[in-house]
Scaffold this motif. Structure first.
Motif, PDB file in Angstrom:
ATOM      1  N   ASP A 135     -40.507 -16.668  11.146  1.00 29.42           N
ATOM      2  CA  ASP A 135     -39.794 -17.054  12.136  1.00 29.42           C
ATOM      3  C   ASP A 135     -37.961 -17.268  12.707  1.00 29.42           C
ATOM      4  O   ASP A 135     -36.788 -17.910  13.180  1.00 29.42           O
ATOM      5  N   MET A 136     -38.358 -16.223  12.526  1.00 30.93           N
ATOM      6  CA  MET A 136     -36.611 -15.512  11.731  1.00 30.93           C
ATOM      7  C   MET A 136     -35.970 -15.388  13.455  1.00 30.93           C
ATOM      8  O   MET A 136     -36.630 -14.827  14.515  1.00 30.93           O
ATOM      9  N   SER A 137     -34.517 -16.473  13.703  1.00 26.27           N
ATOM     10  CA  SER A 137     -34.133 -15.386  14.950  1.00 26.27           C
ATOM     11  C   SER A 137     -33.825 -13.537  14.458  1.00 26.27           C
ATOM     12  O   SER A 137     -33.438 -13.551  13.837  1.00 26.27           O
ATOM     13  N   ILE A 138     -32.984 -13.857  16.182  1.00 24.02           N
ATOM     14  CA  ILE A 138     -32.687 -11.929  16.173  1.00 24.02           C
ATOM     15  C   ILE A 138     -31.361 -12.385  15.265  1.00 24.02           C
ATOM     16  O   ILE A 138     -30.818 -10.926  14.428  1.00 24.02           O
ATOM     17  N   GLU A 139     -30.959 -13.279  15.270  1.00 19.01           N
ATOM     18  CA  GLU A 139     -29.058 -13.411  14.323  1.00 19.01           C
ATOM     19  C   GLU A 139     -29.844 -12.784  12.595  1.00 19.01           C
ATOM     20  O   GLU A 139     -28.764 -12.651  11.367  1.00 19.01           O
ATOM     21  N   GLU A 140     -30.623 -13.481  12.501  1.00 11.05           N
ATOM     22  CA  GLU A 140     -31.138 -13.652  11.066  1.00 11.05           C
ATOM     23  C   GLU A 140     -32.069 -12.650  10.140  1.00 11.05           C
ATOM     24  O   GLU A 140     -31.478 -11.445   9.096  1.00 11.05           O
ATOM     25  N   ALA A 141     -32.188 -11.718  11.339  1.00  5.46           N
ATOM     26  CA  ALA A 141     -33.222 -10.398  10.973  1.00  5.46           C
ATOM     27  C   ALA A 141     -31.216  -9.334  11.018  1.00  5.46           C
ATOM     28  O   ALA A 141     -31.725  -8.121  10.453  1.00  5.46           O
ATOM     29  N   ILE A 142     -30.777  -9.209  12.241  1.00  4.57           N
ATOM     30  CA  ILE A 142     -29.906  -8.591  11.598  1.00  4.57           C
ATOM     31  C   ILE A 142     -29.255  -8.714  10.757  1.00  4.57           C
ATOM     32  O   ILE A 142     -28.683  -7.204  10.269  1.00  4.57           O
ATOM     33  N   ASP A 143     -28.812  -9.999  10.207  1.00  5.48           N
ATOM     34  CA  ASP A 143     -28.534  -9.816   8.678  1.00  5.48           C
ATOM     35  C   ASP A 143     -28.794  -9.558   7.562  1.00  5.48           C
ATOM     36  O   ASP A 143     -28.325  -8.706   7.045  1.00  5.48           O
ATOM     37  N   LEU A 144     -30.304  -9.255   7.742  1.00  2.10           N
ATOM     38  CA  LEU A 144     -31.228  -9.047   6.842  1.00  2.10           C
ATOM     39  C   LEU A 144     -31.043  -7.846   6.635  1.00  2.10           C
ATOM     40  O   LEU A 144     -31.299  -6.660   5.742  1.00  2.10           O
ATOM     41  N   LEU A 145     -31.300  -6.954   8.131  1.00  2.00           N
ATOM     42  CA  LEU A 145     -31.066  -5.695   8.423  1.00  2.00           C
ATOM     43  C   LEU A 145     -29.601  -4.651   8.040  1.00  2.00           C
ATOM     44  O   LEU A 145     -29.817  -3.950   6.797  1.00  2.00           O
ATOM     45  N   ASP A 146     -28.751  -5.961   7.951  1.00  2.00           N
ATOM     46  CA  ASP A 146     -26.885  -5.479   7.634  1.00  2.00           C
ATOM     47  C   ASP A 146     -27.293  -5.106   5.679  1.00  2.00           C
ATOM     48  O   ASP A 146     -26.696  -4.402   5.158  1.00  2.00           O
ATOM     49  N   LYS A 147     -28.055  -5.841   5.358  1.00  2.00           N
ATOM     50  CA  LYS A 147     -28.847  -6.175   4.132  1.00  2.00           C
ATOM     51  C   LYS A 147     -28.836  -5.584   3.231  1.00  2.00           C
ATOM     52  O   LYS A 147     -28.411  -4.923   2.270  1.00  2.00           O
ATOM     53  N   ILE A 148     -30.184  -5.250   3.429  1.00  2.37           N
ATOM     54  CA  ILE A 148     -31.168  -3.815   3.159  1.00  2.37           C
ATOM     55  C   ILE A 148     -30.027  -2.072   3.607  1.00  2.37           C
ATOM     56  O   ILE A 148     -30.305  -1.694   2.950  1.00  2.37           O
ATOM     57  N   ILE A 149     -29.258  -1.943   4.351  1.00  2.00           N
ATOM     58  CA  ILE A 149     -28.575  -1.277   4.912  1.00  2.00           C
ATOM     59  C   ILE A 149     -27.411  -0.709   3.818  1.00  2.00           C
ATOM     60  O   ILE A 149     -27.028   0.397   3.395  1.00  2.00           O
ATOM     61  N   ILE A 150     -26.687  -1.949   3.521  1.00  2.00           N
ATOM     62  CA  ILE A 150     -25.977  -1.843   2.454  1.00  2.00           C
ATOM     63  C   ILE A 150     -26.576  -1.401   1.424  1.00  2.00           C
ATOM     64  O   ILE A 150     -25.815  -0.708   0.314  1.00  2.00           O
TER      65      ILE A 150
END
Length: 204
Positions: free
Chosen positions: A149-164
């Motif tokens: 049930d992730m929101s777009i904001e939560e998903a983008i935050d997770l993707l940024d963590k992965i990229i880092i």
């Protein structure tokens, strides 16, 4: 050092890919878009040999357009995944494509979905997935932080963590990434994540 990963959230799906075109030890370009918009509500992220990747993804895209032109309706995401798998399976016995795919789409009345299809025509419906060397880190990060049930904001935050994490851990990490989203409003580019180069660095 390719990295393609994605996830399904609440009402949307995201696909992320690095943008490096590499041959052996050479980087030819750093703005190669490896996430194709198949039609109005489908995304296809691909990794593999550059020639196979471009040829096969364009072949799938044009066949989807042909089906819609002939029948007046687009294929569903599930039907597109099965068609893609079938074409890979057929090619496997003749002239195989070295391509791994994450297919994401949004269907009215069904919602978002994502399919994992690898180069030997294995297909699974998934909620999160990854290909390439970046998968060592992206899958573990998603196991830790992902929820359906992730929101777009939560998903983008997770993707940024992965990229880092990818940039920190990989010996040769791709500098740039493209993020694309598909939801009820359609498939589109969401953002780029570009490496920051120091302006103080000058040519000797």
């Amino acid at each position: 050092m390719e990295c393609v990963f994605g996830l399904v959230g609440k009402g949307f799906a995201l696909v992320v890919a690095d943008t490096s075109a590499v041959n052996s030890i050479l980087v030819h370009k750093s703005n190669e878009d490896k996430v194709m918009v198949l039609d109005s509500h489908k995304l296809l992220g691909a990794s593999g040999e550059p020639g196979d990747r471009v040829q096969f993804t364009e072949y799938i895209q044009k066949n989807l357009h042909l089906y819609q032109f002939r029948n007046g309706i687009p294929l569903t995401t599930a039907a597109t995944a099965n068609f893609t798998r079938g074409e890979l399976a057929t090619a496997l016995r003749k002239n195989p494509y070295s391509v791994n795919i994450l297919l994401a789409g949004y269907d009215k009345g069904v919602g978002p979905s994502m399919y994992y299809i690898d180069y030997i025509a294995t297909m699974h419906k998934i909620e999160k997935g990854a290909f390439g060397y970046g998968s060592y880190f992206s899958l573990s990060m998603m196991d830790r932080y992902y929820h359906p049930d992730m929101s777009i904001e939560e998903a983008i935050d997770l993707l940024d963590k992965i990229i880092i994490e990818i940039r920190t851990r990989l010996v040769v990490a791709p500098p740039n990434f493209v993020i694309k989203i598909v939801d009820q409003d359609g498939a589109r580019e969401y953002a780029w994540r570009e490496s920051i180069k120091s302006p103080e660095v000058s040519m000797a």
